[in-house]
Design a protein around this motif. Structure first.
Motif, PDB file in Angstrom:
ATOM      1  N   HIS A 121      -1.114  -4.765  -4.141  1.00  0.00           N
ATOM      2  CA  HIS A 121      -1.774  -3.520  -3.749  1.00  0.00           C
ATOM      3  C   HIS A 121      -2.779  -3.036  -4.781  1.00  0.00           C
ATOM      4  O   HIS A 121      -3.282  -1.915  -4.673  1.00  0.00           O
ATOM      5  CB  HIS A 121      -0.720  -2.443  -3.496  1.00  0.00           C
ATOM      6  CG  HIS A 121       0.223  -2.790  -2.384  1.00  0.00           C
ATOM      7  ND1 HIS A 121      -0.035  -2.502  -1.067  1.00  0.00           N
ATOM      8  CD2 HIS A 121       1.427  -3.444  -2.404  1.00  0.00           C
ATOM      9  CE1 HIS A 121       0.961  -2.941  -0.309  1.00  0.00           C
ATOM     10  NE2 HIS A 121       1.868  -3.512  -1.095  1.00  0.00           N
ATOM     11  N   ASP A 189      -7.185   1.562  -2.429  1.00  0.00           N
ATOM     12  CA  ASP A 189      -6.900   2.702  -1.562  1.00  0.00           C
ATOM     13  C   ASP A 189      -5.722   3.478  -2.127  1.00  0.00           C
ATOM     14  O   ASP A 189      -4.568   3.091  -1.964  1.00  0.00           O
ATOM     15  CB  ASP A 189      -6.595   2.230  -0.139  1.00  0.00           C
ATOM     16  CG  ASP A 189      -6.368   3.396   0.824  1.00  0.00           C
ATOM     17  OD1 ASP A 189      -6.616   4.550   0.427  1.00  0.00           O
ATOM     18  OD2 ASP A 189      -5.958   3.135   1.970  1.00  0.00           O
ATOM     19  N   GLU A 192      -3.048   4.830   0.387  1.00  0.00           N
ATOM     20  CA  GLU A 192      -2.219   3.885   1.132  1.00  0.00           C
ATOM     21  C   GLU A 192      -0.761   4.335   1.100  1.00  0.00           C
ATOM     22  O   GLU A 192      -0.263   4.851   0.092  1.00  0.00           O
ATOM     23  CB  GLU A 192      -2.368   2.500   0.508  1.00  0.00           C
ATOM     24  CG  GLU A 192      -1.623   1.397   1.244  1.00  0.00           C
ATOM     25  CD  GLU A 192      -1.716   0.060   0.513  1.00  0.00           C
ATOM     26  OE1 GLU A 192      -1.182  -0.927   1.050  1.00  0.00           O
ATOM     27  OE2 GLU A 192      -2.300   0.030  -0.585  1.00  0.00           O
ATOM     28  N   TYR A 194       1.822   2.784   0.791  1.00  0.00           N
ATOM     29  CA  TYR A 194       2.622   2.064  -0.208  1.00  0.00           C
ATOM     30  C   TYR A 194       2.867   2.922  -1.444  1.00  0.00           C
ATOM     31  O   TYR A 194       3.942   2.846  -2.050  1.00  0.00           O
ATOM     32  CB  TYR A 194       1.903   0.769  -0.583  1.00  0.00           C
ATOM     33  CG  TYR A 194       2.426   0.105  -1.843  1.00  0.00           C
ATOM     34  CD1 TYR A 194       3.563  -0.694  -1.803  1.00  0.00           C
ATOM     35  CD2 TYR A 194       1.790   0.294  -3.063  1.00  0.00           C
ATOM     36  CE1 TYR A 194       4.049  -1.295  -2.962  1.00  0.00           C
ATOM     37  CE2 TYR A 194       2.264  -0.308  -4.224  1.00  0.00           C
ATOM     38  CZ  TYR A 194       3.393  -1.100  -4.162  1.00  0.00           C
ATOM     39  OH  TYR A 194       3.873  -1.702  -5.304  1.00  0.00           O
TER      40      TYR A 194
END
Length: 988
Positions: A121, A189, A192, A194
């Motif tokens: 990520h 991002d 996000e 996550y």
């Protein structure tokens, strides 16, 4: 007999088709309402899910673990077993703790974070990602600021915060750990799902490391967490009840997971918002579904009555032959019943297809819940249509042969008709009164209020129409205007014309009412999204000193073009309105301002009049030269000074110690004054139990500079000020003691403080200042609403309010308001100024959420109802003209043969029904406004719990006028088409 009825249907197939269409629309309306509610339920859920924040789409199970103290804390394995109650969630394990050693000072720590699958990520811009123990990756901003690169060594030490206000730093609490910068990362991002709601990137970029690296620190208190994010199958329309049950069960079992475990989630708020939206939709849809079904039954009643009047000679022959009552009944009603039943069957399918089409266009990807539930009202609607048909033919079934053979139609203005209209009017009054008494509860009779009000006014105006039309026709005939006279008499002498007019009025009223609801709701959503947010975008930051907030925002936007600092005033909503303080130098450029209010620039000038320059001190060594007299040993007064940094370093109250008899120099090193500070006031204080406090103090200088004269200071209580050649003299006289100290304030802000208010003047002459102390205020402007706070609130200038405050405390709910000119990297700029972003809200985001909530989605049914009502009126108009056509062709052909000119015939044929439509359009628009005045206020257009904002309550006149004109144009086109058809059939 069946074949005879079918033959009758075929011989008048045009009328049968029109009647079948009216029946189709009636049943379709009954089917469409529940079908639309099912679709809206799904759409509300899907829309709220799509616009939900990350906090509303997941949960965090967190706790603190201290391996040094063997405190246990959350174990991933134990928590993971409990999370099985929420299937189809994606879980991410994380841990973090503060360290020092990388940053040049210890005021802000470097947070070392383990986060599962972090390499998937982030984007590595230099070096590589994590492999083993000792590897860390750092943010690109950190690498640039500290001039670090991949492969460089760093040494970090576990740290703990020193909460001593004199030295608010992080201190080492472990052994140094040598690490290697394996890579430099960027986050593509940061929003996000996550990343959850941990705010990793709101301050210094975190230092990511593997779990084995964290263990090697042998850390103290470590924040452990499991972030759960709902997967595609968990947060769906069909799984919401299971999700709610799973969350409740998980929360109930939280205490069994271990000590100190907390479960944080905003999912219940999302589910509650979905339920509230569905409840509002279930109230709004029936509001027009009921009048639509009544309108459909009325149109069938009218159409069948018209058709039966045209067949009176046939029915007279049947009665004359002495047919049995069931034969007469079947021949009289069979033709209508066959058409209605055929239309009812088709209406079941049509209603569902209409909703499917609207759902596909408005709710793409949501779909309509399959099933037969939407058909549960179809039999009722079909029976109502059949009942209306039988009721419309009651006179022809019961009247004697002589009556049926009369050329003039049976009057419809008898006592029974008046009694029926009186009952409708009484029901309208009762429904409106019940709605008012219940406070707008749309249940029971109150739900029927709009329908009965519209129908009652339509019937009243229709009854008043015929005398007026007859009078007009008589005058036209007397003055030789044959065409208008013939058109008028055609309407006044047809009893069905009165009911047709009532139907047209009700149709226009339903369309106007729907337009009013849609317009008021749309404007209300705009108010909520713009005025409710306060600006195009509002960024909430972690608590900082008010002077820090002002300084940071002014550094980011020195030209006052796009950013404004704001903070809340402490208030008790039960006794005083909410309050907000903003940097009014940017108010006109940034704030979303209420419509109809005094211009923001004018209000800003009133809130920020000219004031004296503040008293400042240079350098971090604060020195006061003063002479004290009347000091009593053991009861010495203490001298404090409240200061605020001029460069955003914070606020503090400097304690200079006890006063000594005679002339002394009082000095203290103050870090926030390193680059200059503003003096907010001097405080003389003593123990809280001491009473009878007296004494004098002459302040000669502050950091070597003489103080301004006594006129530049004020002492609200406990003494008085005076000027002496030696300096500012302060005489203290507090017989009851100094529970909160005696304050001496510089006169560098307007006093009383100017405020703008919404909802009436604040109670009393004071309000709570930023420091919570009562502050005298003067009202300089009245507003319909204060941006972001609502219709009961106060607004003032943040800098002036801060100058009047002496608490040296952080701002309450600090925010940065932005307009649409804010640069794309505004969050990075805020972070660079030391502000930590905790929330980011925009008007556009709120507008999207409101557009997907129940009220907005339910109002699409109002548009559908208006279209169906228009089709019903058009069908009834066509059928009425078709029934009248034969007799009118016969009459007008005879008049033409006797010399009546073609122009007069054209006027008599073309303008009969268009004139009726024109009068009905004007009357229907007025009826819509009357119905809206009686019931519109109760509609939950802003949801079940509307915000305290000046939401619109009336539609814009031009919007309603456009809707009425559109309905008139369509119905007039139908009426003109029937007139042209009639004119073509007249023999010259």
């Amino acid at each position: 007999m069946i074949s005879l009825v079918l033959a009758m249907v075929w011989s008048r197939r045009g009328q049968a088709v029109t009647l079948a269409l009216l029946s189709l629309f009636a049943v379709a309306a009954a089917v469409a309402a529940p079908a639309y509610l099912v679709a809206a339920d799904r759409a509300v859920a899907a829309g709220q899910i799509a616009t939900a924040t990350p906090a509303e789409r997941g949960l965090i199970v967190a706790g603190t673990q201290d391996k040094r103290a063997d405190s246990g804390g959350p174990e991933f394995a134990n928590i993971g077993a409990a999370l099985l109650k929420l299937p189809d969630f994606r879980y991410v394990y994380s841990a973090q703790f503060p360290t020092i050693g990388m940053e040049p000072d210890n005021r802000e720590p470097s947070t070392v974070v383990f986060r599962q699958d972090v390499c998937a990520h982030v984007r590595i811009v230099a070096g590589r990602c994590l492999i083993g123990e000792g590897d860390v990756i750092i943010g690109a901003r950190t690498a640039e600021r500290l001039r670090l690169a991949a492969g460089d060594p760093v040494t970090l030490t576990f740290a703990k915060f020193n909460d001593d206000p004199r030295q608010p730093l992080y201190l080492a609490d472990g052994l140094p750990k040598r690490l290697v910068v394996a890579g430099v990362y960027e986050v593509p991002d940061q929003t996000e799902a996550y990343w959850g709601t941990h705010g990793y990137f709101s301050g210094l970029d975190p230092v990511f490391a593997a779990s084995v690296t964290l263990d090697a620190f042998f850390p103290g208190p470590t924040e452990m967490a499991i972030d759960g994010t709902a997967g595609p199958g968990a947060l769906t329309v069909d799984n919401l009840e299971n999700l709610r049950a799973g969350l409740a069960e998980l929360t109930a079992s939280a205490n069994q997971l271990g000590p100190g475990i907390t479960i944080t989630t905003s999912m219940p708020a999302l589910l509650d918002r979905i339920d509230a939206g569905r409840s509002a939709a279930r109230l709004l849809v029936p509001v027009l579904a009921v009048p639509l079904v009544l309108l459909a039954c009325f149109s069938i009643f009218l159409a069948v009555g018209y058709g039966t009047q045209g067949r009176q000679p046939e029915l007279a022959v049947v009665a004359l032959r002495g047919s049995r009552w069931w034969t007469r009944w079947w021949l009289a009603t069979g033709e209508s019943l066959v058409a209605i039943l055929a239309g009812a069957v088709a209406g079941c399918l049509t209603g569902q297809l209409l909703v499917n089409a609207v759902a596909a266009a408005r709710f793409p990807g949501v779909g309509v819940d399959p099933g037969w539930a939407s058909l549960r009202y179809a039999p009722i609607a079909a029976l109502a249509a059949l009942g209306a048909a039988v009721l419309a033919q009651r006179r022809q079934l019961l009247s004697p042969v002589a009556t049926l053979l009369r050329r003039n139609p049976i009057t419809a203005n008898g006592a029974r008709a008046v009694a029926v209209e009186a009952v409708v009017i009484l029901l309208a009054v009762l429904a409106a009164v019940q709605l008012a008494v219940s406070g707008g509860e749309l249940d029971g009779v109150g739900l029927l209020a709009p329908a009965f009000v519209v129908l009652a006014i339509a019937l009243l105006t229709a009854r008043a129409l015929l005398p007026l039309v007859t009078r007009y026709a008589s005058r036209a005939l007397a003055t030789g205007r044959i065409g208008p006279a013939m058109a008028g008499f055609q309407l006044s002498r047809r009893p069905g014309a009165q009911r047709l007019f009532a139907l047209l009025v009700a149709t226009v009223a339903v369309a106007g009412y729907a337009t009013a609801a849609i317009d008021v709701a749309a404007r209300g959503r705009t108010v909520q999204a713009h005025l409710g947010v306060g600006a195009a975008r509002v960024v909430s930051v972690q608590p900082v000193f008010r002077s820090q907030l002002l300084y940071a925002v002014r550094q980011i936007d020195p030209d006052r073009k796009f950013a404004m600092a704001a903070a809340r005033l402490p208030s008790n909503e039960a006794t005083e309105p909410l309050g907000i303080a903003v940097d009014t130098t940017r108010l006109a450029a940034v704030a979303n301002w209420p419509t109809g209010a005094t211009p923001a620039a004018d209000v800003a000038r009133e809130l920020r009049p000219a004031a004296a320059e503040p008293i400042t001190a240079d350098g971090q060594d604060l020195t006061i030269d003063a002479t004290a007299t009347g000091v009593v040993r053991g009861r010495e007064l203490r001298l404090n000074v409240a200061v605020s940094s001029l460069k955003g370093l914070g606020d503090t109250v400097v304690q200079l110690g006890d006063l000594h008899e005679g002339r002394w120099r009082y000095q203290q090193r103050v870090g926030v004054c390193a680059e200059g500070c503003r003096v907010n006031g001097f405080q003389l204080t003593i123990g809280s139990t001491v009473v009878g406090v007296t004494g004098s103090l002459v302040v000669h200088s502050l950091n070597g500079a003489a103080l301004p004269s006594a006129g530049h200071w004020r002492m609200p209580q406990y003494g008085k000020l005076s000027a002496t050649p030696a300096g500012l003299r302060i005489d203290v006289d507090a017989t009851g003691g100094l529970p909160k100290g005696a304050w001496i304030h510089p006169v560098d802000a307007p006093y009383p403080l100017p405020v703008a208010v919404a909802g009436g003047d604040p109670p009393g002459d004071t309000t709570a200042g930023l420091d919570g102390a009562p502050t005298p205020v003067t009202v300089v402007a009245h507003l319909p609403s204060v941006p972001r706070l609502g219709s009961q609130a106060t607004l003032t200038d943040l800098e002036y309010a801060d100058r009047l405050s002496t608490d040296a405390a952080v701002a309450l709910r600090p925010e940065v308001w932005l307009n649409d000119k804010a640069p794309a990297d505004i969050l990075d700029r805020l972070t660079a100024q030391g502000l930590t972003v905790v929330a980011d809200e925009s008007s556009a985001q709120i507008a999207r959420q409101l557009d997907e909530q129940g009220p907005a989605l339910a109002l699409w049914f109002h548009a559908l109802a208006a279209a169906l009502a228009l089709l019903l009126a058009g069908g009834a108009l066509v059928l009425a003209a078709a029934v009248d056509r034969g007799r009118r062709v016969e009459d007008l052909s005879a008049l033409r043969a006797q010399g009546l000119d073609e122009a007069t015939v054209s006027r008599a044929t073309l303008w009969t029904y268009p004139a009726l439509v024109a009068i009905a359009a004007v009357t229907g628009g007025i009826t819509a406004l009357a119905a809206w005045a009686a019931t519109g206020w109760a509609l939950p257009l802003a949801g079940l719990d509307p915000p305290p904002l000046p939401l619109p309550s009336w539609p814009r006149p031009w919007v309603l006028a456009v809707a009425v004109l559109a309905v008139f144009a369509l119905l007039a086109a139908v009426a003109l088409a029937t007139g042209r058809d009639l004119r073509r059939r007249i023999k010259p």
